[in-house]
Write an enzyme that holds these catalytic residues in place. Structure first.
Site, PDB file in Angstrom:
ATOM      1  CG  ASP A  95      -2.007   1.009   1.216  1.00  0.00           C
ATOM      2  OD1 ASP A  95      -2.045   1.711   0.209  1.00  0.00           O
ATOM      3  OD2 ASP A  95      -2.700   1.096   2.221  1.00  0.00           O
ATOM      4  CG  ASP A 269      -6.182  -5.045   1.947  1.00  0.00           C
ATOM      5  OD1 ASP A 269      -5.520  -4.672   2.853  1.00  0.00           O
ATOM      6  OD2 ASP A 269      -6.677  -4.523   0.914  1.00  0.00           O
ATOM      7  CB  CYS A 307     -12.481 -25.593  10.253  1.00  0.00           C
ATOM      8  SG  CYS A 307     -10.860 -24.977   9.767  1.00  0.00           S
ATOM      9  CB  CYS A 309      -7.422 -25.188   9.685  1.00  0.00           C
ATOM     10  SG  CYS A 309      -7.824 -24.734  11.442  1.00  0.00           S
ATOM     11  CB  CYS A 312     -10.366 -26.901  13.333  1.00  0.00           C
ATOM     12  SG  CYS A 312     -10.798 -25.322  13.552  1.00  0.00           S
ATOM     13  CG  HIS A 338      -9.923 -20.807  12.955  1.00  0.00           C
ATOM     14  ND1 HIS A 338     -10.589 -22.095  12.362  1.00  0.00           N
ATOM     15  CD2 HIS A 338     -10.819 -20.092  12.897  1.00  0.00           C
ATOM     16  CE1 HIS A 338     -11.702 -22.089  11.954  1.00  0.00           C
ATOM     17  NE2 HIS A 338     -12.063 -20.819  12.356  1.00  0.00           N
TER      18      HIS A 338
END
Length: 380
Positions: A95, A269, A307, A309, A312, A338
């Site tokens: 940015d 973003d 989930c 991931c 989890c 997560h």
């Protein structure tokens, strides 16, 4: 001139018009629509580059203004550029610092030559201009640079917004003139105009005439109602070239990612998933879950049973709550991992739905499960 940033459009969803594509950069390609984790100070808070790669993040965002103050662009130059400095070999978007013109409104004065700041760290006087923003980003070596713009607040009068849009267009020309590594770094222009269609059209006309390799839509998600944001997206995206990426700045709630993709956005973003994670708030397939709440003290289920991931798969709500209540860094790491995984997986699901021409159906099912079809639904 060959641009270092190119975009491939694979298809549009027959249900919604959403775009499935791929952006190519000097540090690899990424599929779109995509969400970019925010690493303001050359780090996504609590995450290592290895963490980000494990969740299939292929581009992250860093901030020119903050890196200019700490550690300083000369330090990063000596390290061999931002990629080497932070050990990240995939794409980086920086940015320009323009958003700090908005967020540090108590500390700045906007003039034609640029913006006079007071540092948020120590109060010292600073000056950021289109030329300076380009110089810093050229030193950082990001794959995608952003033009220096003004992001006006919401609401703003039509007269103020018109003057701001015209200044942003003049600054965009100065950015192009000052950009010294155009064969190695792509520079995106930023469309402004607030809630005014005529000014969005003016900004899009000005910026597209300069032939940037990509375009951002700025000045949204700054406090306006979501219906205004969606209306502005519906109006603005058709004004942008079909063969270049479109980036909606500062948007990261699950519903807005889906709504943005439906309206033709390729890149997003936001600090939202990482910021709320440090407060113990998690994104789940059934909506928000504040894991630090007392009711989870003896809850030995994962954050989200749907989930896959590694958080989890291995940790319970009770344990993560304990860590966060004790201010243990691991707790913030787990909730951050997560949340980022959740959004990156959501974007993979969005891409698959576009591929199969069913993004409208996907949105309806997701909103229903997420509880967003209910009156007064609690979002993030």
């Amino acid at each position: 001139m060959t641009t270092p940033i190119t975009y491939e459009l694979f298809k549009t969803c027959k249900q919604t018009g959403a775009r499935l594509g791929r952006v190519h950069t000097p540090h690899g390609s990424f599929d779109t629509p995509t969400f970019m984790p925010v690493g303001t100070l050359a780090t996504v808070k609590t995450m290592s580059p290895e963490d980000l790669k494990s969740m299939e993040a292929n581009i992250i965002l860093s901030n020119t203004y903050h890196l200019w103050l700490r550690p300083g662009e000369e330090v990063i130059k000596e390290a061999g550029g931002l990629h080497k400095f932070m050990n990240w070999d995939k794409a980086i978007l920086t940015d320009s610092g323009g958003f700090q013109v908005f967020s540090l409104s108590e500390r700045r004065e906007i003039k034609e030559e640029g913006v006079h700041f007071r540092s948020h760290l120590d109060g010292r006087k600073l000056f950021l201009s289109p030329e300076k923003a380009m110089q810093i980003q050229n030193i950082l070596g990001s794959d995608i640079m952003m033009a220096f713009d003004e992001c006006p607040p919401y609401p703003a009068s039509h007269d103020y917004m018109k003057a701001s849009v015209e200044r942003t267009s003049r600054w965009a020309e100065r950015c192009l003139e000052a950009h010294e590594r155009s064969n190695e770094q792509g520079l995106f222009g930023i469309i402004q105009g607030g809630e005014y269609e005529d000014l969005r059209e003016l900004s899009a006309k000005d910026l597209t005439s300069l032939d940037f390799p990509g375009y951002a839509i700025g000045g949204l998600s700054v406090g306006e109602p979501k219906d205004i944001m969606n209306r502005m997206l519906e109006f603005t995206t058709p004004l942008l070239p079909n063969d270049k990426p479109r980036y909606l700045m500062g948007v990261g709630s699950p519903d807005s990612l889906i709504d943005g993709a439906i309206r033709g956005i390729d890149m997003f973003d936001c600090v939202l998933p990482t910021r709320i994670a440090r407060n113990g708030t998690c994104m789940t397939s059934n909506g928000r879950l504040v894991v630090r709440n007392a009711k989870y003290a003896k809850d030995f289920n994962p954050i989200d049973e749907n989930c896959d991931c590694h958080v989890c798969q291995n940790y319970t709500r009770a344990y993560i709550r304990h860590l966060i209540k004790c201010n243990e860094t691991l707790g913030f790491r787990l909730t951050t991992y997560h949340n980022l995984y959740f959004l990156l997986k959501l974007m993979r699901q969005v891409r698959q739905a576009i591929k199969e021409d069913r993004l409208g159906d996907f949105k309806e099912a997701f909103f229903e499960q997420y509880g967003l079809n209910q009156p007064n639904a609690r979002n993030f």
